[in-house]
Design a protein around this motif. Sequence first.
Motif, PDB file in Angstrom:
ATOM      1  N   ARG A  75       0.816  -1.032  -0.022  1.00 17.56           N
ATOM      2  CA  ARG A  75      -0.031  -0.226  -0.006  1.00 17.56           C
ATOM      3  C   ARG A  75       0.886   1.286  -0.047  1.00 17.56           C
ATOM      4  O   ARG A  75       1.860   1.252   0.576  1.00 17.56           O
ATOM      5  CB  ARG A  75      -0.892   0.073   1.326  1.00 17.56           C
ATOM      6  CG  ARG A  75      -0.371   0.416   2.468  1.00 17.56           C
ATOM      7  CD  ARG A  75       0.235  -0.619   3.354  1.00 17.56           C
ATOM      8  NE  ARG A  75      -0.496  -1.282   3.823  1.00 17.56           N
ATOM      9  CZ  ARG A  75      -0.359  -2.750   3.949  1.00 17.56           C
ATOM     10  NH1 ARG A  75       0.725  -3.419   3.579  1.00 17.56           N
ATOM     11  NH2 ARG A  75      -1.221  -3.628   4.278  1.00 17.56           N
ATOM     12  N   GLY A  76       0.156   2.321  -0.461  1.00 13.10           N
ATOM     13  CA  GLY A  76       0.698   3.658  -0.665  1.00 13.10           C
ATOM     14  C   GLY A  76       1.040   4.383   0.894  1.00 13.10           C
ATOM     15  O   GLY A  76      -0.153   4.034   1.736  1.00 13.10           O
ATOM     16  N   MET A  77       1.936   4.849   1.389  1.00 14.75           N
ATOM     17  CA  MET A  77       2.158   5.382   2.598  1.00 14.75           C
ATOM     18  C   MET A  77       2.717   6.603   2.607  1.00 14.75           C
ATOM     19  O   MET A  77       3.412   6.883   1.580  1.00 14.75           O
ATOM     20  CB  MET A  77       2.753   4.385   3.650  1.00 14.75           C
ATOM     21  CG  MET A  77       2.404   3.194   3.866  1.00 14.75           C
ATOM     22  SD  MET A  77       1.112   3.049   5.063  1.00 14.75           S
ATOM     23  CE  MET A  77       1.988   3.380   6.427  1.00 14.75           C
ATOM     24  N   MET A  78       2.888   7.518   3.761  1.00 21.02           N
ATOM     25  CA  MET A  78       3.627   8.519   3.807  1.00 21.02           C
ATOM     26  C   MET A  78       4.589   8.367   5.076  1.00 21.02           C
ATOM     27  O   MET A  78       3.739   8.302   6.180  1.00 21.02           O
ATOM     28  CB  MET A  78       2.900   9.974   3.947  1.00 21.02           C
ATOM     29  CG  MET A  78       3.697  11.021   4.066  1.00 21.02           C
ATOM     30  SD  MET A  78       3.017  12.559   4.059  1.00 21.02           S
ATOM     31  CE  MET A  78       3.696  13.295   2.436  1.00 21.02           C
ATOM     32  N   ALA A  79       5.713   7.947   5.041  1.00 14.36           N
ATOM     33  CA  ALA A  79       6.647   7.771   6.177  1.00 14.36           C
ATOM     34  C   ALA A  79       6.586   8.970   7.141  1.00 14.36           C
ATOM     35  O   ALA A  79       6.253  10.224   6.517  1.00 14.36           O
ATOM     36  CB  ALA A  79       8.056   7.230   5.630  1.00 14.36           C
ATOM     37  N   TYR A  80       6.907   9.119   8.016  1.00 15.42           N
ATOM     38  CA  TYR A  80       6.925  10.374   9.021  1.00 15.42           C
ATOM     39  C   TYR A  80       8.602  10.896   9.000  1.00 15.42           C
ATOM     40  O   TYR A  80       8.578  12.074   8.569  1.00 15.42           O
ATOM     41  CB  TYR A  80       6.715   9.869  10.541  1.00 15.42           C
ATOM     42  CG  TYR A  80       6.720  11.255  11.093  1.00 15.42           C
ATOM     43  CD1 TYR A  80       5.735  12.407  10.947  1.00 15.42           C
ATOM     44  CD2 TYR A  80       7.743  11.487  12.423  1.00 15.42           C
ATOM     45  CE1 TYR A  80       5.809  13.491  11.611  1.00 15.42           C
ATOM     46  CE2 TYR A  80       7.558  12.519  12.957  1.00 15.42           C
ATOM     47  CZ  TYR A  80       6.584  13.609  12.536  1.00 15.42           C
ATOM     48  OH  TYR A  80       6.702  14.997  13.328  1.00 15.42           O
ATOM     49  N   ARG A  81       9.462  10.055   9.115  1.00 17.60           N
ATOM     50  CA  ARG A  81      10.749  10.532   9.024  1.00 17.60           C
ATOM     51  C   ARG A  81      11.828   9.316   9.113  1.00 17.60           C
ATOM     52  O   ARG A  81      11.328   8.381   9.681  1.00 17.60           O
ATOM     53  CB  ARG A  81      11.267  11.465   9.955  1.00 17.60           C
ATOM     54  CG  ARG A  81      11.624  11.156  11.701  1.00 17.60           C
ATOM     55  CD  ARG A  81      12.186  12.236  12.270  1.00 17.60           C
ATOM     56  NE  ARG A  81      11.914  11.736  13.778  1.00 17.60           N
ATOM     57  CZ  ARG A  81      11.145  12.326  14.532  1.00 17.60           C
ATOM     58  NH1 ARG A  81      10.491  13.558  14.336  1.00 17.60           N
ATOM     59  NH2 ARG A  81      11.238  11.767  15.535  1.00 17.60           N
ATOM     60  N   ALA A  82      13.090   9.620   8.590  1.00 20.37           N
ATOM     61  CA  ALA A  82      14.220   8.650   8.504  1.00 20.37           C
ATOM     62  C   ALA A  82      15.354   9.087   9.276  1.00 20.37           C
ATOM     63  O   ALA A  82      15.673  10.365   9.251  1.00 20.37           O
ATOM     64  CB  ALA A  82      14.222   7.976   7.348  1.00 20.37           C
ATOM     65  N   ASP A  83      15.855   8.202  10.279  1.00 16.43           N
ATOM     66  CA  ASP A  83      17.240   8.786  10.889  1.00 16.43           C
ATOM     67  C   ASP A  83      17.867   7.402  11.283  1.00 16.43           C
ATOM     68  O   ASP A  83      17.628   6.416  10.753  1.00 16.43           O
ATOM     69  CB  ASP A  83      16.946   9.509  12.215  1.00 16.43           C
ATOM     70  CG  ASP A  83      16.127   8.757  13.437  1.00 16.43           C
ATOM     71  OD1 ASP A  83      16.076   7.695  13.345  1.00 16.43           O
ATOM     72  OD2 ASP A  83      15.349   9.416  14.013  1.00 16.43           O
ATOM     73  N   ASP A  84      18.762   7.563  11.970  1.00 19.46           N
ATOM     74  CA  ASP A  84      19.835   6.554  12.389  1.00 19.46           C
ATOM     75  C   ASP A  84      19.399   5.540  13.166  1.00 19.46           C
ATOM     76  O   ASP A  84      20.018   4.287  13.085  1.00 19.46           O
ATOM     77  CB  ASP A  84      21.192   6.933  13.251  1.00 19.46           C
ATOM     78  CG  ASP A  84      22.227   8.059  12.376  1.00 19.46           C
ATOM     79  OD1 ASP A  84      22.106   7.903  11.188  1.00 19.46           O
ATOM     80  OD2 ASP A  84      23.142   8.713  12.877  1.00 19.46           O
ATOM     81  N   HIS A  85      18.267   5.677  13.586  1.00 27.52           N
ATOM     82  CA  HIS A  85      17.400   4.534  14.448  1.00 27.52           C
ATOM     83  C   HIS A  85      16.474   3.753  13.442  1.00 27.52           C
ATOM     84  O   HIS A  85      15.827   2.878  13.929  1.00 27.52           O
ATOM     85  CB  HIS A  85      16.842   5.257  15.488  1.00 27.52           C
ATOM     86  CG  HIS A  85      17.780   5.816  16.294  1.00 27.52           C
ATOM     87  ND1 HIS A  85      18.525   5.434  17.185  1.00 27.52           N
ATOM     88  CD2 HIS A  85      17.849   7.495  16.757  1.00 27.52           C
ATOM     89  CE1 HIS A  85      19.497   6.177  17.910  1.00 27.52           C
ATOM     90  NE2 HIS A  85      19.037   7.531  17.608  1.00 27.52           N
ATOM     91  N   GLY A  86      16.236   4.358  12.195  1.00 26.78           N
ATOM     92  CA  GLY A  86      15.372   3.562  11.533  1.00 26.78           C
ATOM     93  C   GLY A  86      14.152   4.660  10.674  1.00 26.78           C
ATOM     94  O   GLY A  86      14.526   5.903  10.880  1.00 26.78           O
ATOM     95  N   ILE A  87      13.281   4.115  10.152  1.00 25.02           N
ATOM     96  CA  ILE A  87      12.213   4.565   9.544  1.00 25.02           C
ATOM     97  C   ILE A  87      10.890   4.807  10.316  1.00 25.02           C
ATOM     98  O   ILE A  87      10.485   3.626  10.698  1.00 25.02           O
ATOM     99  CB  ILE A  87      11.910   4.141   8.135  1.00 25.02           C
ATOM    100  CG1 ILE A  87      13.371   4.058   7.268  1.00 25.02           C
ATOM    101  CG2 ILE A  87      10.825   5.025   7.155  1.00 25.02           C
ATOM    102  CD1 ILE A  87      13.346   3.416   6.145  1.00 25.02           C
ATOM    103  N   LEU A  88      10.378   5.995  10.578  1.00 24.01           N
ATOM    104  CA  LEU A  88       9.056   5.842  11.312  1.00 24.01           C
ATOM    105  C   LEU A  88       8.013   6.099  10.260  1.00 24.01           C
ATOM    106  O   LEU A  88       7.972   6.779   9.324  1.00 24.01           O
ATOM    107  CB  LEU A  88       9.181   7.209  12.079  1.00 24.01           C
ATOM    108  CG  LEU A  88      10.060   7.209  13.109  1.00 24.01           C
ATOM    109  CD1 LEU A  88      10.034   8.631  14.098  1.00 24.01           C
ATOM    110  CD2 LEU A  88       9.621   5.872  14.376  1.00 24.01           C
ATOM    111  N   PHE A  89       6.962   5.312  10.590  1.00 22.13           N
ATOM    112  CA  PHE A  89       5.487   5.540   9.878  1.00 22.13           C
ATOM    113  C   PHE A  89       4.249   5.149  10.894  1.00 22.13           C
ATOM    114  O   PHE A  89       4.791   4.722  12.142  1.00 22.13           O
ATOM    115  CB  PHE A  89       5.262   4.860   8.598  1.00 22.13           C
ATOM    116  CG  PHE A  89       5.453   3.531   8.846  1.00 22.13           C
ATOM    117  CD1 PHE A  89       4.404   2.626   9.242  1.00 22.13           C
ATOM    118  CD2 PHE A  89       6.767   2.628   9.145  1.00 22.13           C
ATOM    119  CE1 PHE A  89       4.257   1.183   9.442  1.00 22.13           C
ATOM    120  CE2 PHE A  89       6.691   1.300   9.304  1.00 22.13           C
ATOM    121  CZ  PHE A  89       5.641   0.452   9.306  1.00 22.13           C
TER     122      PHE A  89
END
Length: 140
Positions: free
Chosen positions: A29-43
Amino acid sequence: MTKEEVLDFINSNLSCYLATSEETQPRVRGMMAYRADDHGILFHTGKSKDLYKQLLANPLTEVCFYNENKSMQVRVQGRAVIEENDGLKNEIVAARPFLKPWVDEMGLDILVVFRITEARACVWTFGTNFAPKTYIQITQ
């Protein structure tokens, strides 16, 4: 690409496609991630959604970020883990006002934040289409 370039690409192209499985059936499914950083990808998603149930049953996932102008995609495979953090949930609701009526009606616990950990990325372009895959470790 370096790890930092991959994270910059993801944060500049938050619209993505996220894959899960339901028993033996693949789901995307299409999504919009919240952000990505050294700890991973948030959604985020809702507890009533199939996505939530699928990731509880099998947390292995792959997400694909694409930029048409660059003809580039970054695929990230990893493990989705629940991020229990009300401060982060409130930050997301403030940044994404469409969530506020839903949270006001049902409470903050209806919102589930996942972080993709154990993440490694594979970059694809037309120029690298036939090259062997190489992976860039984003998180441990």
